[in-house]
Design a protein around this motif. Sequence first.
Motif, PDB file in Angstrom:
ATOM      1  N   UNK A   1       0.833  -1.222   0.000  1.00 17.44           N
ATOM      2  CA  UNK A   1       0.000   0.000   0.000  1.00 17.44           C
ATOM      3  C   UNK A   1       0.859   1.260   0.000  1.00 17.44           C
ATOM      4  N   UNK A   2       1.967   1.213   0.758  1.00 21.38           N
ATOM      5  CA  UNK A   2       2.852   2.386   0.831  1.00 21.38           C
ATOM      6  C   UNK A   2       3.491   2.666  -0.533  1.00 21.38           C
ATOM      7  N   UNK A   3       3.758   1.604  -1.297  1.00 18.54           N
ATOM      8  CA  UNK A   3       4.286   1.810  -2.666  1.00 18.54           C
ATOM      9  C   UNK A   3       3.236   2.528  -3.512  1.00 18.54           C
ATOM     10  N   UNK A   4       1.997   2.045  -3.434  1.00 16.12           N
ATOM     11  CA  UNK A   4       0.918   2.670  -4.210  1.00 16.12           C
ATOM     12  C   UNK A   4       0.769   4.154  -3.829  1.00 16.12           C
ATOM     13  N   UNK A   5       0.788   4.424  -2.514  1.00 20.88           N
ATOM     14  CA  UNK A   5       0.673   5.816  -2.063  1.00 20.88           C
ATOM     15  C   UNK A   5       1.786   6.685  -2.622  1.00 20.88           C
ATOM     16  N   UNK A   6       3.014   6.167  -2.603  1.00 21.88           N
ATOM     17  CA  UNK A   6       4.129   6.999  -3.080  1.00 21.88           C
ATOM     18  C   UNK A   6       4.008   7.275  -4.582  1.00 21.88           C
ATOM     19  N   UNK A   7       3.402   6.320  -5.317  1.00 22.30           N
ATOM     20  CA  UNK A   7       3.177   6.563  -6.748  1.00 22.30           C
ATOM     21  C   UNK A   7       2.058   7.594  -6.956  1.00 22.30           C
ATOM     22  N   UNK A   8       0.969   7.467  -6.189  1.00 20.65           N
ATOM     23  CA  UNK A   8      -0.172   8.368  -6.362  1.00 20.65           C
ATOM     24  C   UNK A   8       0.157   9.788  -5.955  1.00 20.65           C
ATOM     25  N   UNK A   9       0.966   9.902  -4.909  1.00 22.85           N
ATOM     26  CA  UNK A   9       1.312  11.246  -4.407  1.00 22.85           C
ATOM     27  C   UNK A   9       2.504  11.821  -5.137  1.00 22.85           C
ATOM     28  N   UNK A  10       2.955  11.137  -6.174  1.00 21.01           N
ATOM     29  CA  UNK A  10       4.104  11.612  -6.941  1.00 21.01           C
ATOM     30  C   UNK A  10       5.285  11.914  -6.010  1.00 21.01           C
ATOM     31  N   UNK A  11       5.492  11.020  -5.060  1.00 22.35           N
ATOM     32  CA  UNK A  11       6.601  11.209  -4.133  1.00 22.35           C
ATOM     33  C   UNK A  11       7.920  11.133  -4.899  1.00 22.35           C
ATOM     34  N   UNK A  12       8.962  11.546  -4.236  1.00 19.49           N
ATOM     35  CA  UNK A  12      10.324  11.434  -4.759  1.00 19.49           C
ATOM     36  C   UNK A  12      10.546   9.995  -5.237  1.00 19.49           C
TER      37      UNK A  12
ATOM     38  N   UNK B   1       9.755  -3.945   0.361  1.00 20.96           N
ATOM     39  CA  UNK B   1       8.693  -4.939   0.218  1.00 20.96           C
ATOM     40  C   UNK B   1       9.253  -6.227  -0.390  1.00 20.96           C
ATOM     41  N   UNK B   2      10.161  -6.065  -1.323  1.00 19.16           N
ATOM     42  CA  UNK B   2      10.799  -7.222  -1.946  1.00 19.16           C
ATOM     43  C   UNK B   2      11.629  -8.010  -0.912  1.00 19.16           C
ATOM     44  N   UNK B   3      12.372  -7.311  -0.083  1.00 19.23           N
ATOM     45  CA  UNK B   3      13.129  -7.991   0.967  1.00 19.23           C
ATOM     46  C   UNK B   3      12.198  -8.758   1.899  1.00 19.23           C
ATOM     47  N   UNK B   4      11.062  -8.130   2.235  1.00 16.17           N
ATOM     48  CA  UNK B   4      10.115  -8.760   3.161  1.00 16.17           C
ATOM     49  C   UNK B   4       9.487 -10.007   2.538  1.00 16.17           C
ATOM     50  N   UNK B   5       9.174  -9.948   1.270  1.00 15.50           N
ATOM     51  CA  UNK B   5       8.545 -11.119   0.641  1.00 15.50           C
ATOM     52  C   UNK B   5       9.572 -12.232   0.404  1.00 15.50           C
ATOM     53  N   UNK B   6      10.823 -11.854   0.151  1.00 17.18           N
ATOM     54  CA  UNK B   6      11.866 -12.888   0.082  1.00 17.18           C
ATOM     55  C   UNK B   6      12.000 -13.608   1.420  1.00 17.18           C
ATOM     56  N   UNK B   7      11.951 -12.849   2.506  1.00 17.62           N
ATOM     57  CA  UNK B   7      12.033 -13.452   3.839  1.00 17.62           C
ATOM     58  C   UNK B   7      10.846 -14.378   4.113  1.00 17.62           C
ATOM     59  N   UNK B   8       9.645 -13.922   3.716  1.00 19.49           N
ATOM     60  CA  UNK B   8       8.448 -14.755   3.889  1.00 19.49           C
ATOM     61  C   UNK B   8       8.571 -16.049   3.083  1.00 19.49           C
ATOM     62  N   UNK B   9       9.044 -15.901   1.841  1.00 21.89           N
ATOM     63  CA  UNK B   9       9.244 -17.075   0.971  1.00 21.89           C
ATOM     64  C   UNK B   9      10.172 -18.084   1.663  1.00 21.89           C
TER      65      UNK B   9
END
Lengths: 91, 91, 91, 91
Positions: free
Chosen positions: B23-34, B45-53
Amino acid sequence: MGHTTANKQQLINRVRRIAGQVEAIERSLMEEADCSVTLQRVAAARGAINGLMDEIVEDHLREHVAKPGLTDEQRAAGAEELVAVIRRYNK
Amino acid sequence: MGHTTANKQQLINRVRRIAGQVEAIERSLMEEADCSVTLQRVAAARGAINGLMDEIVEDHLREHVAKPGLTDEQRAAGAEELVAVIRRYNK
Amino acid sequence: MGHTTANKQQLINRVRRIAGQVEAIERSLMEEADCSVTLQRVAAARGAINGLMDEIVEDHLREHVAKPGLTDEQRAAGAEELVAVIRRYNK
Amino acid sequence: MGHTTANKQQLINRVRRIAGQVEAIERSLMEEADCSVTLQRVAAARGAINGLMDEIVEDHLREHVAKPGLTDEQRAAGAEELVAVIRRYNK
């Protein structure tokens, strides 16, 4: 590893091809080859070693964890060896 | 998965944290964040999903391949499920 | 990110699909689905986020390092952001 | 690659260490060493080549995309070489 002789020879041939790929990286650095050539060679060697890793993991899983006739202790030890490798290197 | 209730709840909490990271990725895209903020969030998020895997693979290995009392057929099936996942996704 | 509106919307859609995949993992855990289903869903979500990461890295490289008209300082900053992400998460 | 001589020598040394690690994998297969030794050696070589890949990517990014004084065309070409490597091998 309890492999058949044919499978063992196949694995050794695979490792020798990777050794050749690593030598090609060294050559491209020494000959000051185009940087994109070095980059592609490193990427190719990396792909090959990832493939080898997958195969060794699969062999280990089948021979040292799933194989009929192992004791519970042997299976547990084989599984923990895989877990240790996953934890240390997969991140 | 044959997990204890405590372990199951822990896994669910872990997946929910990953949902929050996505969700935080989506927000940063919608808000045109840096752009570098988006980049860091995707990497996290990728690190977290690798850990879950890794954790799910370890659970599967212990519960469905190594566990005492399984039949040879159950172990073989559990091992092949892991092999299929390694082959399809690890490269 | 300096993206066109079309590209931005495409990225957001992609992130939303990943959010759906993460929800599916949570569901399979809560419903005590077959462990191999969970395993495949985690692997699929991981593949999707790896693909997103590659796309974000490519966008960053083109927009914040290679793009004509940037200052030397902007390029150096964009490159170091990528290096930081590679170092922290690629291992 | 436009590297200084010192950096080039460092990279060559790094590649030679990887060559030694690959030889050690071959030895462990030929000597029928304990399977977990082979597994650890493959994992170690893989970690080392991933690290080399990251370094080569960083060098390429700095020297062929971000470096002051390059033309727009040179930067675009350097960026696309990186993108090609990411797409082919990072998945």
